[in-house]
Design a protein around this motif. Structure first.
Motif, PDB file in Angstrom:
ATOM      1  N   ASP A   1      -5.722  -5.623  10.086  1.00 48.26           N
ATOM      2  CA  ASP A   1      -6.906  -4.834   9.760  1.00 48.26           C
ATOM      3  C   ASP A   1      -7.417  -5.156   8.356  1.00 48.26           C
ATOM      4  O   ASP A   1      -6.639  -5.448   7.442  1.00 48.26           O
ATOM      5  CB  ASP A   1      -6.561  -3.348   9.861  1.00 48.26           C
ATOM      6  CG  ASP A   1      -7.789  -2.471   9.766  1.00 48.26           C
ATOM      7  OD1 ASP A   1      -8.118  -2.051   8.645  1.00 48.26           O
ATOM      8  OD2 ASP A   1      -8.414  -2.221  10.814  1.00 48.26           O
ATOM      9  N   ARG A   2      -8.716  -5.092   8.173  1.00 49.42           N
ATOM     10  CA  ARG A   2      -9.322  -5.408   6.875  1.00 49.42           C
ATOM     11  C   ARG A   2      -8.759  -4.549   5.747  1.00 49.42           C
ATOM     12  O   ARG A   2      -8.690  -4.995   4.593  1.00 49.42           O
ATOM     13  CB  ARG A   2     -10.844  -5.202   6.935  1.00 49.42           C
ATOM     14  CG  ARG A   2     -11.576  -6.256   7.747  1.00 49.42           C
ATOM     15  CD  ARG A   2     -13.062  -6.032   7.605  1.00 49.42           C
ATOM     16  NE  ARG A   2     -13.820  -7.086   8.283  1.00 49.42           N
ATOM     17  CZ  ARG A   2     -15.085  -7.373   7.998  1.00 49.42           C
ATOM     18  NH1 ARG A   2     -15.732  -6.681   7.068  1.00 49.42           N
ATOM     19  NH2 ARG A   2     -15.710  -8.334   8.641  1.00 49.42           N
ATOM     20  N   THR A   3      -8.392  -3.336   6.061  1.00 51.63           N
ATOM     21  CA  THR A   3      -7.890  -2.440   5.018  1.00 51.63           C
ATOM     22  C   THR A   3      -6.559  -2.917   4.444  1.00 51.63           C
ATOM     23  O   THR A   3      -6.105  -2.390   3.424  1.00 51.63           O
ATOM     24  CB  THR A   3      -7.716  -1.016   5.572  1.00 51.63           C
ATOM     25  OG1 THR A   3      -6.789  -1.041   6.674  1.00 51.63           O
ATOM     26  CG2 THR A   3      -9.047  -0.456   6.037  1.00 51.63           C
ATOM     27  N   ARG A   4      -5.937  -3.908   5.072  1.00 55.21           N
ATOM     28  CA  ARG A   4      -4.670  -4.445   4.580  1.00 55.21           C
ATOM     29  C   ARG A   4      -4.817  -5.883   4.096  1.00 55.21           C
ATOM     30  O   ARG A   4      -3.818  -6.567   3.910  1.00 55.21           O
ATOM     31  CB  ARG A   4      -3.602  -4.353   5.668  1.00 55.21           C
ATOM     32  CG  ARG A   4      -3.318  -2.917   6.092  1.00 55.21           C
ATOM     33  CD  ARG A   4      -2.065  -2.797   6.914  1.00 55.21           C
ATOM     34  NE  ARG A   4      -1.819  -1.431   7.326  1.00 55.21           N
ATOM     35  CZ  ARG A   4      -1.259  -0.500   6.546  1.00 55.21           C
ATOM     36  NH1 ARG A   4      -0.902  -0.807   5.325  1.00 55.21           N
ATOM     37  NH2 ARG A   4      -1.065   0.730   6.992  1.00 55.21           N
TER      38      ARG A   4
ATOM     39  N   PHE B   1     -10.616  -8.335   1.184  1.00 59.80           N
ATOM     40  CA  PHE B   1     -11.584  -7.273   1.436  1.00 59.80           C
ATOM     41  C   PHE B   1     -11.390  -6.107   0.470  1.00 59.80           C
ATOM     42  O   PHE B   1     -12.356  -5.610  -0.129  1.00 59.80           O
ATOM     43  CB  PHE B   1     -11.480  -6.794   2.886  1.00 59.80           C
ATOM     44  CG  PHE B   1     -12.081  -7.761   3.868  1.00 59.80           C
ATOM     45  CD1 PHE B   1     -13.452  -7.851   4.041  1.00 59.80           C
ATOM     46  CD2 PHE B   1     -11.274  -8.607   4.614  1.00 59.80           C
ATOM     47  CE1 PHE B   1     -14.006  -8.757   4.933  1.00 59.80           C
ATOM     48  CE2 PHE B   1     -11.825  -9.513   5.513  1.00 59.80           C
ATOM     49  CZ  PHE B   1     -13.193  -9.585   5.682  1.00 59.80           C
ATOM     50  N   THR B   2     -10.144  -5.647   0.303  1.00 62.81           N
ATOM     51  CA  THR B   2      -9.918  -4.462  -0.526  1.00 62.81           C
ATOM     52  C   THR B   2     -10.172  -4.729  -2.008  1.00 62.81           C
ATOM     53  O   THR B   2     -10.647  -3.850  -2.730  1.00 62.81           O
ATOM     54  CB  THR B   2      -8.482  -3.940  -0.336  1.00 62.81           C
ATOM     55  OG1 THR B   2      -7.544  -4.957  -0.739  1.00 62.81           O
ATOM     56  CG2 THR B   2      -8.228  -3.559   1.109  1.00 62.81           C
ATOM     57  N   GLN B   3      -9.853  -5.936  -2.474  1.00 59.49           N
ATOM     58  CA  GLN B   3      -9.956  -6.237  -3.897  1.00 59.49           C
ATOM     59  C   GLN B   3     -11.263  -6.924  -4.291  1.00 59.49           C
ATOM     60  O   GLN B   3     -11.634  -6.899  -5.464  1.00 59.49           O
ATOM     61  CB  GLN B   3      -8.780  -7.138  -4.313  1.00 59.49           C
ATOM     62  CG  GLN B   3      -7.416  -6.569  -4.018  1.00 59.49           C
ATOM     63  CD  GLN B   3      -7.161  -5.277  -4.761  1.00 59.49           C
ATOM     64  OE1 GLN B   3      -7.280  -5.219  -5.985  1.00 59.49           O
ATOM     65  NE2 GLN B   3      -6.825  -4.221  -4.039  1.00 59.49           N
TER      66      GLN B   3
ATOM     67  N   ARG C   1      -1.551  -7.348  -7.637  1.00 55.79           N
ATOM     68  CA  ARG C   1      -1.055  -6.466  -6.592  1.00 55.79           C
ATOM     69  C   ARG C   1       0.458  -6.351  -6.720  1.00 55.79           C
ATOM     70  O   ARG C   1       1.113  -7.197  -7.334  1.00 55.79           O
ATOM     71  CB  ARG C   1      -1.433  -7.011  -5.209  1.00 55.79           C
ATOM     72  CG  ARG C   1      -2.924  -7.154  -5.005  1.00 55.79           C
ATOM     73  CD  ARG C   1      -3.549  -5.804  -4.676  1.00 55.79           C
ATOM     74  NE  ARG C   1      -3.327  -5.475  -3.276  1.00 55.79           N
ATOM     75  CZ  ARG C   1      -3.205  -4.223  -2.812  1.00 55.79           C
ATOM     76  NH1 ARG C   1      -3.224  -3.199  -3.621  1.00 55.79           N
ATOM     77  NH2 ARG C   1      -3.039  -4.013  -1.522  1.00 55.79           N
TER      78      ARG C   1
ATOM     79  N   ALA D   1     -15.171  -5.697  -0.189  1.00 51.95           N
ATOM     80  CA  ALA D   1     -15.584  -4.336   0.139  1.00 51.95           C
ATOM     81  C   ALA D   1     -16.207  -3.601  -1.050  1.00 51.95           C
ATOM     82  O   ALA D   1     -17.261  -2.969  -0.901  1.00 51.95           O
ATOM     83  CB  ALA D   1     -14.407  -3.551   0.711  1.00 51.95           C
ATOM     84  N   PRO D   2     -15.627  -3.675  -2.258  1.00 49.31           N
ATOM     85  CA  PRO D   2     -16.264  -2.984  -3.393  1.00 49.31           C
ATOM     86  C   PRO D   2     -17.681  -3.491  -3.682  1.00 49.31           C
ATOM     87  O   PRO D   2     -18.529  -2.728  -4.153  1.00 49.31           O
ATOM     88  CB  PRO D   2     -15.313  -3.274  -4.564  1.00 49.31           C
ATOM     89  CG  PRO D   2     -13.992  -3.539  -3.924  1.00 49.31           C
ATOM     90  CD  PRO D   2     -14.312  -4.244  -2.644  1.00 49.31           C
TER      91      PRO D   2
ATOM     92  N   ASP E   1       0.837  -1.203   0.000  1.00 51.56           N
ATOM     93  CA  ASP E   1       0.000   0.000   0.000  1.00 51.56           C
ATOM     94  C   ASP E   1       0.870   1.252   0.000  1.00 51.56           C
ATOM     95  O   ASP E   1       1.118   1.859   1.047  1.00 51.56           O
ATOM     96  CB  ASP E   1      -0.932   0.000   1.216  1.00 51.56           C
ATOM     97  CG  ASP E   1      -1.848  -1.209   1.226  1.00 51.56           C
ATOM     98  OD1 ASP E   1      -2.617  -1.350   0.269  1.00 51.56           O
ATOM     99  OD2 ASP E   1      -1.781  -2.004   2.180  1.00 51.56           O
TER     100      ASP E   1
ATOM    101  N   ASP F   1      -6.191  -8.286   1.047  1.00 51.75           N
ATOM    102  CA  ASP F   1      -6.617  -8.241  -0.349  1.00 51.75           C
ATOM    103  C   ASP F   1      -8.042  -8.736  -0.549  1.00 51.75           C
ATOM    104  O   ASP F   1      -8.765  -8.220  -1.406  1.00 51.75           O
ATOM    105  CB  ASP F   1      -5.665  -9.075  -1.213  1.00 51.75           C
ATOM    106  CG  ASP F   1      -4.275  -8.471  -1.305  1.00 51.75           C
ATOM    107  OD1 ASP F   1      -4.162  -7.234  -1.224  1.00 51.75           O
ATOM    108  OD2 ASP F   1      -3.307  -9.234  -1.450  1.00 51.75           O
TER     109      ASP F   1
END
Length: 305
Positions: free
Chosen positions: A199-202, A206-208, A267, A211-212, A150, A204
């Motif tokens: 954390d979920r923000t780290r 969730f982020t990829q 990534r 979450a979207p 990130d 993949d």
């Protein structure tokens, strides 16, 4: 009394050489300048440091006391000078690494083994405990490299690309998802998802993926070790999204199915380094190894590196 390092060196060298002439030659000064220096020291001390009638010239009792001081202090000063010289030449230093990528040990440890063979004098440490505050620690010079996927725009810090990877889903061979051509977010709604404890923000998955699409899995279980995650997946006690380089260890294993995520998201892993340190020879070599060693594991080096 004002004693300088050159005074201590003078007393030690005269004692070693047994006379002014040879000591002056070693110290690269004239014999006259050396005699003047000795006189100045003795005037400050108020005592004679040498027995001048002796042949060869020898230290007095006061001179022996000053010699003991010189033999205690000068080796430490000389060792410090050598250390600073090695630092200037980039032969030694500190390489403390913080990891924001929980699975990174699988490629980082072989990389560090190669680095330590090339730079045995560099102080190396890997500090996963700083994962949640790694970049602030880098700015404060508490660590020297942060491994992260990130990148951020930070003054005085550059994110050097290492290699690209693809997050993939791994499930038990008997799982209902095992034969799907690719995984879409809805596929995980009824699954127990196993992740690393970050954390979920780290993560993949969730982020990829999730979450979207605003999709939540049935439950989330956090597990520290990759080997334990794979063991739980093999027994169909959950599914997990892991980097493709991690999953190479179970490719071809009949207990698992490895599936691409929809859109096959790619990534990139980076090494964040302070700009002032990136020019150090050992740091430049670490960054090179961070790209070449993963390539030996079949990973794709980031373009432009």
């Amino acid at each position: 009394m004002h004693i300088e390092l050159r005074h201590l060196k003078t007393v030690r060298e005269i004692h070693r050489q047994g006379g002014l002439a040879r000591a002056a030659e070693v110290l690269n000064i004239t014999q006259s300048a050396l005699s003047h220096q000795i006189k100045g020291i003795e005037e400050q001390a108020g005592v004679d440091l040498f027995v001048r009638r002796a042949k060869p010239m020898r230290l007095s009792a006061a001179g022996m006391r000053m010699l003991r001081l010189a033999e205690r202090i000068l080796p430490e000063i000389e060792a410090l000078e050598e250390e600073f010289r090695a630092l200037r030449e980039g032969k030694t230093g500190r390489l403390h690494i913080a990891i924001e990528c929980h699975a990174c040990f699988d490629w980082l440890l072989p990389t560090m083994s190669a680095f330590r063979r090339a730079w045995p004098e560099v102080d190396v440490d890997i500090r996963p405990g700083l994962a949640f505050n790694a970049l602030p620690a880098l700015a404060r010079e508490e660590v020297d490299v942060v491994i992260s996927s990130d990148p951020e725009a930070l003054p005085g810090i550059t994110f050097h690309p290492l290699f690209d990877y693809e997050p993939r889903l791994v499930v038990a061979a008997g799982n209902a998802l095992a034969h799907k051509p690719e995984i879409v977010p809805e596929d995980l709604r009824e699954q127990l998802l196993i992740t690393y404890p970050v954390d979920r923000t780290r993560l993949d998955v969730f982020t990829q993926l999730l979450a979207p699409a605003k999709v939540e899995p049935r439950a989330v279980r956090q597990v520290e070790l990759t080997a334990v995650i794979l063991m739980l997946v093999a027994s169909d006690r959950g599914v997990s999204v892991l980097p493709d380089w991690v999953l190479r260890q179970v490719e071809g294993n009949p207990d698992y199915a490895i599936l691409p995520l929809a859109g096959r998201p790619s990534r990139r892993l980076y090494a964040a380094v302070r700009d002032a340190d990136a020019r150090l020879p050992f740091m430049a070599h670490f960054l090179q190894l961070g790209r070449t060693e993963p390539a030996r594991l079949g990973l794709v080096t980031a373009p432009g590196t």
